[in-house]
Scaffold this motif. Sequence first.
Motif, PDB file in Angstrom:
ATOM      1  N   THR B 111     -24.186 -44.922   7.922  1.00  0.00           N
ATOM      2  CA  THR B 111     -22.617 -45.013   7.715  1.00  0.00           C
ATOM      3  C   THR B 111     -22.187 -43.639   8.857  1.00  0.00           C
ATOM      4  O   THR B 111     -21.219 -43.824   9.890  1.00  0.00           O
ATOM      5  CB  THR B 111     -22.171 -44.624   6.620  1.00  0.00           C
ATOM      6  OG1 THR B 111     -22.515 -45.639   5.673  1.00  0.00           O
ATOM      7  CG2 THR B 111     -20.700 -44.626   6.483  1.00  0.00           C
ATOM      8  N   ASP B 134     -21.104 -52.760   3.949  1.00  0.00           N
ATOM      9  CA  ASP B 134     -21.717 -52.327   2.886  1.00  0.00           C
ATOM     10  C   ASP B 134     -20.911 -52.591   1.585  1.00  0.00           C
ATOM     11  O   ASP B 134     -20.005 -51.929   1.476  1.00  0.00           O
ATOM     12  CB  ASP B 134     -22.269 -50.749   2.926  1.00  0.00           C
ATOM     13  CG  ASP B 134     -23.066 -50.237   1.614  1.00  0.00           C
ATOM     14  OD1 ASP B 134     -23.369 -49.111   1.644  1.00  0.00           O
ATOM     15  OD2 ASP B 134     -23.131 -50.992   0.663  1.00  0.00           O
ATOM     16  N   GLN B 143     -15.536 -44.385   3.276  1.00  0.00           N
ATOM     17  CA  GLN B 143     -16.236 -43.480   3.849  1.00  0.00           C
ATOM     18  C   GLN B 143     -16.285 -43.757   5.402  1.00  0.00           C
ATOM     19  O   GLN B 143     -15.968 -43.022   6.207  1.00  0.00           O
ATOM     20  CB  GLN B 143     -17.714 -43.238   3.490  1.00  0.00           C
ATOM     21  CG  GLN B 143     -18.683 -42.329   4.369  1.00  0.00           C
ATOM     22  CD  GLN B 143     -19.918 -42.434   3.837  1.00  0.00           C
ATOM     23  OE1 GLN B 143     -20.465 -43.220   2.912  1.00  0.00           O
ATOM     24  NE2 GLN B 143     -20.906 -41.344   4.361  1.00  0.00           N
ATOM     25  N   ASP B 184     -22.185 -51.485   9.672  1.00  0.00           N
ATOM     26  CA  ASP B 184     -22.837 -50.567   8.844  1.00  0.00           C
ATOM     27  C   ASP B 184     -23.286 -51.473   7.522  1.00  0.00           C
ATOM     28  O   ASP B 184     -22.755 -52.331   7.177  1.00  0.00           O
ATOM     29  CB  ASP B 184     -21.949 -49.477   8.423  1.00  0.00           C
ATOM     30  CG  ASP B 184     -22.360 -48.598   7.260  1.00  0.00           C
ATOM     31  OD1 ASP B 184     -21.834 -47.995   6.505  1.00  0.00           O
ATOM     32  OD2 ASP B 184     -23.898 -48.383   7.413  1.00  0.00           O
TER      33      ASP B 184
HETATM   34 MG   LIG Z   1     -23.891 -45.916   4.108  1.00  0.00          MG
END
Ligand SMILES: [Mg+2]
Lengths: 274, 290
Positions: B111, B134, B143, B184
Amino acid sequence: IFSFSKIDDDLLDELEMELIQSDLGLELTNQLINEIKRQKITSTSELRDFMFNFFLSIFNGMNSQLNIIPEKINVFIYLGVNGTGKTSAVGKMAYYLKNMGYSPIIAAGDTFRAAAIDQIKLWGERVGVDVIAQKEGADPASVVYNAIEAAKARNKNILLVDTAGRMHTKSNLLEELKKIERVVEKTLGYKASENLIVVDATLGQNVIKQVETFRNAVDLTGVILTKLDGTAKGGVIFNIVKTFKIPVKFVSIGEDKDDFEPFDPKEFIESFLP
Amino acid sequence: NLTGRLQDIFRRLRGKGRLSEKDIEEALREIRQALLEADAHYKVVKELLNNVKAKALQEEVFRSVTPAEQIIKILYYELINILGGDRSNINLGVRKPGIIFLVGLQGSGKTTTAAKLAYRLLQEQRRVVLVGADTFRPAAGKQLKVLGEKIKVPVYLEGKTPQEIIEGAIKFSQEKLADVMIVDTTGRLHIDDEMMKELEDLSKRFEPSEILLVVDGMTGQDAVNIAEKFNEILPITGVILTKLDGDARGGAALSIKAVTGKPIKFIGVGEKIEDLEYFYPDRFASRILG
Ligand SMILES: [Mg+2]
Ligand SMILES: Nc1nc2c(ncn2[C@@H]2O[C@H](COP(=O)(O)OP(=O)(O)OP(=O)(O)O)[C@@H](O)[C@H]2O)c(=O)[nH]1
Ligand SMILES: Nc1nc2c(ncn2[C@@H]2O[C@H](COP(=O)(O)OP(=O)(O)OP(=O)(O)O)[C@@H](O)[C@H]2O)c(=O)[nH]1
Ligand SMILES: [Mg+2]
């Protein structure tokens, strides 16, 4: 290995390879192989027993019980390098302690990394444990102070402090940890009951430097070994326990809240042996 | 350091008289120790040392007036040979948007690296979209969103499954006239068949121009297992080795390159968005040797 018919150089070469590939490290591997030769072991079942005892003796006198002072607020601090599984371990341990009859509370002590506070709050919701947090960028020591006050007010007896991942080579980040320790001691009048270093089983020999450095900054009371559900064997842990005499207290074997159990040296050695 | 130790060995051996072929063995043992301590894989080290020994005998190092330096030179050459040639770049393919997948084990740094890569491509005047595919890790989307906001790169998160999210992201990227979208993904074990199949399906469906394996630079002997499995199941195009701002020697780099042949394109050297560097084989060879 133990299906070989006799203990000869071929077997010992194969054994050396297996042990090194399990991250046992060259020093301990050589030590074990030399002792096997010195003992003049002849059968492979004898060999397995000998190896088992060699590893088990490393854990002699190690107490993997948690230090919990009755009738008081106990602070557990989770620390270690980036991405080892600290935040998950805090969540899982809160769940474990709750099931053991304790009243845990969590401090969102990682005020640095993106969405770290969100992540630990979601864990708190998942396991039904309060999380005390401030804004991203706040001083972690101040969050811990607030969390201790909340523990007193809400009658909680174990405060689990999540901290930001940090490279052991960054002295300013080690200072931040020391500051958290000081705030605990100043606020409660006694030190944190547990300083747990969270170690990732897929990492290699550098873990030894990590433990050594963190140990010089704070008084480590235990190791939590994570990601044992992968293919890594975590052999570096033998060196750590032997050199630093820090007990392994828990292992994490997956990503669910119950993939977490107290460390059992015999079980660990059984699955470690080739 | 290693050169010093080898010099001591040869000095002592010479003290006993002329050097011979078998004196090379002691030097090789010292090198082996250095490489294993650096987390290079057992089998990779064995093969490397066989090559070093063959060259050392061929060049009659034991006759040299500076055998330690000569062996180090051979070792260096062999390391750089394995670690790879010229600096690699990011291949964006022909379609727009070019698609990059970041894959790897839990906590390896995907990430964070996604955002770092986005920042680098921005500086190379590309229009970038970050895609948070994700759907498992708590607050993974948040995030990536926070990181994207820092560098003013749009972050696409809409959808319930990775496939849905990537499909929506492609439309979004095309509307934004983006050159590249960086995807990601959830951290996963190479031995989790179901999760590996998920990646395999996504890779077949979307045909990314880059699938980069993100590996923790402190990884031990397991690096070979991880890299082999990912490389077997997916068309890995390159590797990013993270967390090399600590003092880990990074022997995993040697193992991964030796076993997959795929180039190490970047290394992560810190938690900040600028902490992504190109991989330089010669610099890295020194690092591994300590
Ligand atoms: Mg991650
Ligand atoms: N397979 C597996 N994954 C784990 C285990 N423990 C943690 N993880 C995963 O590892 C990743 C990192 O976990 P975190 O808890 O965020 O790690 P951390 O140490 O708090 O990370 P930082 O705070 O960024 O340093 C997450 O995807 C977790 O789900 C484990 O025992 N097994
Ligand atoms: N010191 C340092 N930390 C890094 C580097 N790259 C990533 N990190 C940190 O490593 C931790 C894990 O990074 P993530 O980006 O969350 O890892 P991930 O692979 O996405 O983790 P999962 O999604 O759980 O599989 C975070 O604390 C990052 O800040 C690096 O190059 N150096
Ligand atoms: Mg964390």
